[in-house]
Write an enzyme that holds these catalytic residues in place. Structure first.
Site, PDB file in Angstrom:
ATOM      1  N   HIS A 100       0.885  -1.167   0.000  1.00 38.80           N
ATOM      2  CA  HIS A 100       0.000   0.000   0.000  1.00 38.80           C
ATOM      3  C   HIS A 100       0.922   1.216   0.000  1.00 38.80           C
ATOM      4  O   HIS A 100       1.975   1.184   0.643  1.00 38.80           O
ATOM      5  CB  HIS A 100      -0.829   0.124   1.278  1.00 38.80           C
ATOM      6  CG  HIS A 100      -1.790  -0.979   1.551  1.00 38.80           C
ATOM      7  ND1 HIS A 100      -1.442  -2.111   2.212  1.00 38.80           N
ATOM      8  CD2 HIS A 100      -3.112  -1.085   1.285  1.00 38.80           C
ATOM      9  CE1 HIS A 100      -2.504  -2.890   2.349  1.00 38.80           C
ATOM     10  NE2 HIS A 100      -3.538  -2.291   1.787  1.00 38.80           N
ATOM     11  N   ASP A 103       2.089   2.051   3.492  1.00 40.16           N
ATOM     12  CA  ASP A 103       3.058   1.252   4.231  1.00 40.16           C
ATOM     13  C   ASP A 103       4.451   1.374   3.632  1.00 40.16           C
ATOM     14  O   ASP A 103       5.433   1.087   4.303  1.00 40.16           O
ATOM     15  CB  ASP A 103       2.646  -0.212   4.495  1.00 40.16           C
ATOM     16  CG  ASP A 103       1.816  -0.880   3.435  1.00 40.16           C
ATOM     17  OD1 ASP A 103       0.614  -1.050   3.651  1.00 40.16           O
ATOM     18  OD2 ASP A 103       2.393  -1.240   2.386  1.00 40.16           O
ATOM     19  N   GLU A 231     -10.612  -6.881  -4.779  1.00 40.01           N
ATOM     20  CA  GLU A 231     -10.436  -7.906  -3.738  1.00 40.01           C
ATOM     21  C   GLU A 231     -11.706  -7.961  -2.896  1.00 40.01           C
ATOM     22  O   GLU A 231     -11.947  -7.091  -2.063  1.00 40.01           O
ATOM     23  CB  GLU A 231      -9.222  -7.542  -2.865  1.00 40.01           C
ATOM     24  CG  GLU A 231      -8.923  -8.598  -1.818  1.00 40.01           C
ATOM     25  CD  GLU A 231      -7.708  -8.246  -0.966  1.00 40.01           C
ATOM     26  OE1 GLU A 231      -6.717  -7.712  -1.514  1.00 40.01           O
ATOM     27  OE2 GLU A 231      -7.753  -8.487   0.236  1.00 40.01           O
ATOM     28  N   GLU A 267      -9.069 -13.585  -1.483  1.00 43.65           N
ATOM     29  CA  GLU A 267      -8.398 -13.812  -0.194  1.00 43.65           C
ATOM     30  C   GLU A 267      -9.145 -14.874   0.598  1.00 43.65           C
ATOM     31  O   GLU A 267     -10.368 -14.798   0.773  1.00 43.65           O
ATOM     32  CB  GLU A 267      -8.326 -12.500   0.593  1.00 43.65           C
ATOM     33  CG  GLU A 267      -7.706 -12.706   1.969  1.00 43.65           C
ATOM     34  CD  GLU A 267      -7.225 -11.414   2.624  1.00 43.65           C
ATOM     35  OE1 GLU A 267      -6.823 -10.489   1.898  1.00 43.65           O
ATOM     36  OE2 GLU A 267      -7.261 -11.360   3.855  1.00 43.65           O
ATOM     37  N   ASP A 306     -11.322 -11.217  10.637  1.00 46.12           N
ATOM     38  CA  ASP A 306     -10.254 -11.396   9.663  1.00 46.12           C
ATOM     39  C   ASP A 306      -8.931 -11.577  10.403  1.00 46.12           C
ATOM     40  O   ASP A 306      -8.196 -10.619  10.602  1.00 46.12           O
ATOM     41  CB  ASP A 306     -10.238 -10.115   8.796  1.00 46.12           C
ATOM     42  CG  ASP A 306      -9.504 -10.301   7.489  1.00 46.12           C
ATOM     43  OD1 ASP A 306      -9.235 -11.464   7.125  1.00 46.12           O
ATOM     44  OD2 ASP A 306      -9.208  -9.289   6.845  1.00 46.12           O
ATOM     45  N   ASP A 308      -6.291 -13.187   9.502  1.00 47.80           N
ATOM     46  CA  ASP A 308      -5.110 -13.130   8.624  1.00 47.80           C
ATOM     47  C   ASP A 308      -3.985 -14.044   9.094  1.00 47.80           C
ATOM     48  O   ASP A 308      -2.817 -13.632   9.163  1.00 47.80           O
ATOM     49  CB  ASP A 308      -4.571 -11.691   8.528  1.00 47.80           C
ATOM     50  CG  ASP A 308      -5.380 -10.834   7.565  1.00 47.80           C
ATOM     51  OD1 ASP A 308      -6.193 -11.383   6.807  1.00 47.80           O
ATOM     52  OD2 ASP A 308      -5.185  -9.606   7.575  1.00 47.80           O
ATOM     53  N   ASP A 338      -0.931 -12.154   2.572  1.00 46.54           N
ATOM     54  CA  ASP A 338      -1.657 -11.158   3.368  1.00 46.54           C
ATOM     55  C   ASP A 338      -1.954 -11.820   4.715  1.00 46.54           C
ATOM     56  O   ASP A 338      -3.091 -12.109   5.066  1.00 46.54           O
ATOM     57  CB  ASP A 338      -2.946 -10.744   2.643  1.00 46.54           C
ATOM     58  CG  ASP A 338      -3.535  -9.484   3.242  1.00 46.54           C
ATOM     59  OD1 ASP A 338      -3.031  -9.054   4.298  1.00 46.54           O
ATOM     60  OD2 ASP A 338      -4.498  -8.934   2.671  1.00 46.54           O
TER      61      ASP A 338
END
Ligand code: XUL
Ligand code: CO
Length: 440
Positions: A100, A103, A231, A267, A306, A308, A338
């Protein structure tokens, strides 16, 4: 520059019997599987935000992981992350990364300053790419973190926010092209609603489509020849996210005639949140010609959010790889982790061990999927299950030559249906298990 992941050695393939935690047991990058190396089949990518930024903060507690890389100044930290990230990819043999904008580089006090920060760090990344050969899988813009996006970005009721978001995506697309990326992702974190009492859903969706059309137009101008991906995710942070799942996103893309440039980035944990399996979402993308890329992770059946987690469930990675192979494998996309190490796995060594676990799990998934295809029993069963569609009647329906009247006449003539055959679900699940444990 120095070394950041000091206790992480170069990680190599050592085979299934190795007890060295810093080795691949199954990911043998140059091994050929279905005509490509495992490296090409899997196209692993490091997610800048989790691997280099996430520090264990959650809703109930503060950071447990030190990702300061020895500095506190925001721009120095951004630079340090570039060096740390390339060291990490080098040590693990990961060829791609995803980012991103925010980031990569910190947001400044003004848009100009944010753009400058990003451009400066992109130069450092480009330098490191030249030295290492590492590639950008995809870029994206963080259109959900800053308070200005509290009501959405491309679906904001506030036109000034919409313009700001466009400016941010423009800069993120510039960065993506500069770093040689062939894909750009839109994850609509706050593109959704909290209550319909204050929401004009029709206008918001029309505006989101306008935004995507502008992205395509800008991409064409700057020579971006890759794919755009949506996404899907059903909720979190919004109560209802517009790209709820693959089918919903496809309906949107079809309605607004965006399918020629857009595909999907699926995802695993988002599939779970939508009440689907990972395999289901991949299959929906595939049968609609919209399979693009994968955000590799997993959720927890007992937690409704989520999480992750790094993907380690072989059933899921195998079924995913079966779908990915059926879709013809990756072109512009790949497997982006991710995923974040658990809050309690707080060391930089854990960052590496977590990636190793995820990579080995997908490598195993690929190897088992290959064996399932080679074995042929499951594929043959499916072919036989639909064999009646190769009959004269089946062919005639497919050719569009039949009607309710003609079929009604045929059904009346045939009499009662007595020819159904078993779906053999349990047998197939047992074959799957047999192949899963029979060695790769
Ligand atoms: C959030 C998520 C994002 C996207 C990119 O759930 O998956 O990190 O992948 O914005
Ligand atoms: Co994601």
């Amino acid at each position: 520059m120095g070394e950041y992941f000091k206790n992480v050695p170069v990680v190599k393939y050592e085979g299934p019997k190795s007890t060295n935690p810093f080795s691949y047991k199954f990911y043998d990058k140059d091994r050929i599987v279905r005509g490509k190396t495992m490296g090409e089949q899997l196209k692993f990518a490091m997610a800048w935000w989790h691997t280099l930024c996430a520090n264990g903060v959650d809703m109930f507690g503060s950071a447990t992981q030190d990702k300061s890389f020895g500095t506190s100044d925001a721009m120095d930290l951004a630079k340090a992350k570039v060096y740390a990230g390339f060291e990490f990819m080098e040590k693990l043999g990961i060829d791609y990364f995803c980012f991103h904008d925010r980031d990569l580089a910190p947001e400044g006090r003004t848009l100009e300053e944010s753009n400058e920060n990003l451009a400066k760090i992109v130069d450092v990344v480009a330098e490191q790419q030249k030295l290492s050969g590492k590639k950008l899988l995809w870029g994206t813009a963080n259109l959900f973190g800053n308070p200005r996006y509290m009501h959405g970005a491309s679906t904001s009721p506030n036109v000034d926010v919409y313009a700001y978001a466009a400016a941010q995506v423009k800069a993120a697309m510039d960065a993506t092209v500069k770093l040689g990326g062939h894909a750009y992702v839109f994850w609509g974190g706050r593109e959704g609603y909290e209550t319909l009492l204050n929401t004009d859903m029709g206008l918001e969706l029309d505006n989101m489509a306008r935004f995507f059309k502008m992205a395509i137009a800008y991409g064409n101008k700057i020579g971006f020849d890759g794919d755009f991906y949506i996404e899907p995710k059903p909720k979190e942070p919004t109560k209802n996210q517009y790209d709820f799942d693959a089918a919903t996103a496809l309906n949107f893309l079809r309605k607004y005639d965006l399918l020629d440039r857009f595909k999907l980035n699926i995802e695993a944990n988002h599939a779970t949140l939508a009440g689907h399996t990972f395999q289901h979402e991949l299959a929906v993308a595939r049968i609609n010609g919209a399979f693009g890329s994968v955000d590799a992770n997993q959720g927890d059946e007992l937690l409704g959010w989520d999480t992750d987690q790094f993907p380690t469930q072989l059933y899921s990675t195998t079924l995913a790889m079966l779908e990915i192979l059926k879709a013809g494998g990756f072109t512009n996309g790949g497997l982006n982790f991710d995923s974040k190490q658990r809050r309690g796995s707080f060391t930089l060594e854990d960052t590496a061990l977590a990636h190793i676990a995820g990579m080995d799990s997908f490598a195993l998934g690929l190897l088992i999927a290959d064996k399932i295809i080679e074995d042929g029993r499951i594929g043959d069963f499916v072919d036989k299950r639909y064999a009646s569609w190769n009959s004269d009647l089946g062919k005639s329906i497919i050719a569009g030559n039949e009607s309710f009247e003609s079929l009604s006449a045929i059904a009346l003539k045939n009499g009662e249906v007595t020819t159904n055959i078993s779906g053999r679900q349990e047998l197939l699940e047992n074959i799957f298990n047999q192949i899963l444990v029979s060695g790769v």
